[in-house]
Design a protein around this motif. Structure first.
Motif, mmCIF file in Angstrom:
data_model
loop_
_atom_site.group_PDB
_atom_site.id
_atom_site.type_symbol
_atom_site.label_atom_id
_atom_site.label_comp_id
_atom_site.label_asym_id
_atom_site.label_seq_id
_atom_site.Cartn_x
_atom_site.Cartn_y
_atom_site.Cartn_z
ATOM 1 N N CYS A 1 0.841 -1.196 0.000
ATOM 2 C CA CYS A 1 0.000 0.000 0.000
ATOM 3 C C CYS A 1 0.876 1.246 0.000
ATOM 4 O O CYS A 1 1.743 1.407 0.856
ATOM 5 C CB CYS A 1 -0.899 0.023 1.237
ATOM 6 S SG CYS A 1 -1.865 1.548 1.394
ATOM 7 N N ASP B 1 -3.270 5.958 -0.572
ATOM 8 C CA ASP B 1 -4.211 4.955 -0.057
ATOM 9 C C ASP B 1 -4.603 3.954 -1.147
ATOM 10 O O ASP B 1 -5.739 3.532 -1.237
ATOM 11 C CB ASP B 1 -5.459 5.613 0.546
ATOM 12 C CG ASP B 1 -6.349 4.600 1.276
ATOM 13 O OD1 ASP B 1 -5.817 3.603 1.801
ATOM 14 O OD2 ASP B 1 -7.577 4.795 1.283
ATOM 15 N N ALA C 1 -9.350 -1.192 2.438
ATOM 16 C CA ALA C 1 -9.832 -1.725 3.719
ATOM 17 C C ALA C 1 -11.349 -1.891 3.686
ATOM 18 O O ALA C 1 -11.883 -2.874 4.212
ATOM 19 C CB ALA C 1 -9.407 -0.822 4.870
ATOM 20 N N GLY D 1 -12.585 -5.448 3.467
ATOM 21 C CA GLY D 1 -13.325 -5.624 4.722
ATOM 22 C C GLY D 1 -14.731 -6.151 4.511
ATOM 23 O O GLY D 1 -15.275 -6.872 5.354
ATOM 24 N N PHE E 1 -10.544 -7.714 12.665
ATOM 25 C CA PHE E 1 -9.988 -7.156 11.433
ATOM 26 C C PHE E 1 -9.918 -5.629 11.515
ATOM 27 O O PHE E 1 -8.874 -5.020 11.262
ATOM 28 C CB PHE E 1 -10.851 -7.590 10.241
ATOM 29 C CG PHE E 1 -10.496 -6.919 8.951
ATOM 30 C CD1 PHE E 1 -9.411 -7.338 8.214
ATOM 31 C CD2 PHE E 1 -11.263 -5.866 8.468
ATOM 32 C CE1 PHE E 1 -9.083 -6.727 7.010
ATOM 33 C CE2 PHE E 1 -10.949 -5.248 7.265
ATOM 34 C CZ PHE E 1 -9.848 -5.672 6.539
ATOM 35 N N SER F 1 -7.381 -4.255 14.277
ATOM 36 C CA SER F 1 -5.986 -4.347 13.872
ATOM 37 C C SER F 1 -5.635 -3.282 12.824
ATOM 38 O O SER F 1 -4.578 -2.653 12.901
ATOM 39 C CB SER F 1 -5.693 -5.748 13.317
ATOM 40 O OG SER F 1 -4.335 -5.873 13.019
ATOM 41 N N ASN F 2 -6.536 -3.068 11.893
ATOM 42 C CA ASN F 2 -6.302 -2.028 10.885
ATOM 43 C C ASN F 2 -6.275 -0.635 11.510
ATOM 44 O O ASN F 2 -5.470 0.209 11.125
ATOM 45 C CB ASN F 2 -7.373 -2.100 9.791
ATOM 46 C CG ASN F 2 -7.074 -3.166 8.783
ATOM 47 O OD1 ASN F 2 -6.152 -3.039 7.994
ATOM 48 N ND2 ASN F 2 -7.838 -4.242 8.807
ATOM 49 N N GLN F 3 -7.156 -0.396 12.470
ATOM 50 C CA GLN F 3 -7.213 0.919 13.106
ATOM 51 C C GLN F 3 -5.949 1.215 13.902
ATOM 52 O O GLN F 3 -5.463 2.344 13.916
ATOM 53 C CB GLN F 3 -8.450 1.025 14.011
ATOM 54 C CG GLN F 3 -8.798 2.444 14.383
ATOM 55 C CD GLN F 3 -9.128 3.308 13.172
ATOM 56 O OE1 GLN F 3 -9.953 2.941 12.342
ATOM 57 N NE2 GLN F 3 -8.482 4.451 13.051
ATOM 58 N N ILE G 1 -2.967 0.291 13.172
ATOM 59 C CA ILE G 1 -1.953 0.693 12.187
ATOM 60 C C ILE G 1 -2.212 2.126 11.722
ATOM 61 O O ILE G 1 -1.307 2.960 11.696
ATOM 62 C CB ILE G 1 -1.950 -0.266 10.974
ATOM 63 C CG1 ILE G 1 -1.487 -1.662 11.388
ATOM 64 C CG2 ILE G 1 -1.109 0.274 9.823
ATOM 65 C CD1 ILE G 1 -0.028 -1.776 11.721
ATOM 66 N N LEU G 2 -3.460 2.412 11.371
ATOM 67 C CA LEU G 2 -3.807 3.755 10.875
ATOM 68 C C LEU G 2 -3.547 4.837 11.911
ATOM 69 O O LEU G 2 -3.123 5.943 11.571
ATOM 70 C CB LEU G 2 -5.272 3.797 10.445
ATOM 71 C CG LEU G 2 -5.609 3.011 9.182
ATOM 72 C CD1 LEU G 2 -7.122 2.976 8.969
ATOM 73 C CD2 LEU G 2 -4.913 3.614 7.974
ATOM 74 N N HIS H 1 1.055 -5.507 11.819
ATOM 75 C CA HIS H 1 -0.319 -5.983 11.689
ATOM 76 C C HIS H 1 -0.277 -7.509 11.655
ATOM 77 O O HIS H 1 0.479 -8.096 10.869
ATOM 78 C CB HIS H 1 -0.862 -5.405 10.380
ATOM 79 C CG HIS H 1 -2.198 -5.892 9.947
ATOM 80 N ND1 HIS H 1 -3.363 -5.507 10.557
ATOM 81 C CD2 HIS H 1 -2.559 -6.703 8.926
ATOM 82 C CE1 HIS H 1 -4.391 -6.067 9.924
ATOM 83 N NE2 HIS H 1 -3.920 -6.800 8.940
ATOM 84 N N CYS I 1 -3.244 -12.489 8.028
ATOM 85 C CA CYS I 1 -2.735 -11.274 7.402
ATOM 86 C C CYS I 1 -1.646 -10.685 8.289
ATOM 87 O O CYS I 1 -1.880 -10.406 9.468
ATOM 88 C CB CYS I 1 -3.876 -10.276 7.200
ATOM 89 S SG CYS I 1 -3.380 -8.799 6.315
#
Length: 156
Positions: free
Chosen positions: A53, A58, A81, A85, A96, A99-101, A103-104, A111, A129
């Motif tokens: 990415c 994005d 996402a 998602g 899911f 974990s993404n949040q 990182i963001l 992750h 992932c």
């Protein structure tokens, strides 16, 4: 005689390698390669799905095999996402998204999450992932990359 000559050349190269100094860390800046060739080499060297990415735009890059298996709209996806998602099992959505949040928000650089994703046939496939955020010299997030490994339908 051939064996002697070959042994001599091997020994000579080993001695040369031992005498050469370790590379200077500043040589890292002189080493370059073309990112697309690296991506293609890695995709073709693993059974896992490699993703990359560009954080600034994005846009995620997924391999063609993943696009086909999970009926993604293409190899390059903006706001992936949300699109990916939507393929995550409802019972696994919270893990899911959390974990993404992380990182963001910058609360995590790594992750690691396991969940089920729906393939083009409607089957739920367990995946793992893993990814890592990379930062530039100013500390800005610039690249997020990792692998999605298929674990199978009956993983857990």
């Amino acid at each position: 005689m051939y064996e002697q000559k070959r042994s001599y050349h091997i020994l000579k190269r080993q001695q040369e390698a031992g005498l050469s100094k370790q590379s200077d860390p500043s040589e890292k800046n002189n080493f370059s390669y073309q990112a697309q060739y690296l991506y293609d080499a890695l995709v073709n060297s693993t059974d896992d799905y490699l993703y990359v990415c560009d954080v600034q735009s994005d846009v995620f890059h997924y391999p063609k095999t993943m696009v086909e298996e999970f009926a993604l709209p293409g190899e390059y996806i903006k706001n992936a996402a949300a699109i990916w998602g939507a393929k995550v099992h409802p019972d696994d959505q919270s893990a899911f998204l959390a974990s993404n949040q992380e990182i963001l928000d910058g609360r995590a650089n790594i992750h690691y999450v396991e969940y089920r994703a729906q393939n083009k046939e409607g089957k739920w496939i367990w995946v793992r992932c893993r990814g890592q955020m990379q930062y530039n010299e100013q500390g800005e997030a610039i690249l997020f990359a990792g692998f999605i490994k298929k674990l199978g339908e009956n993983y857990k």
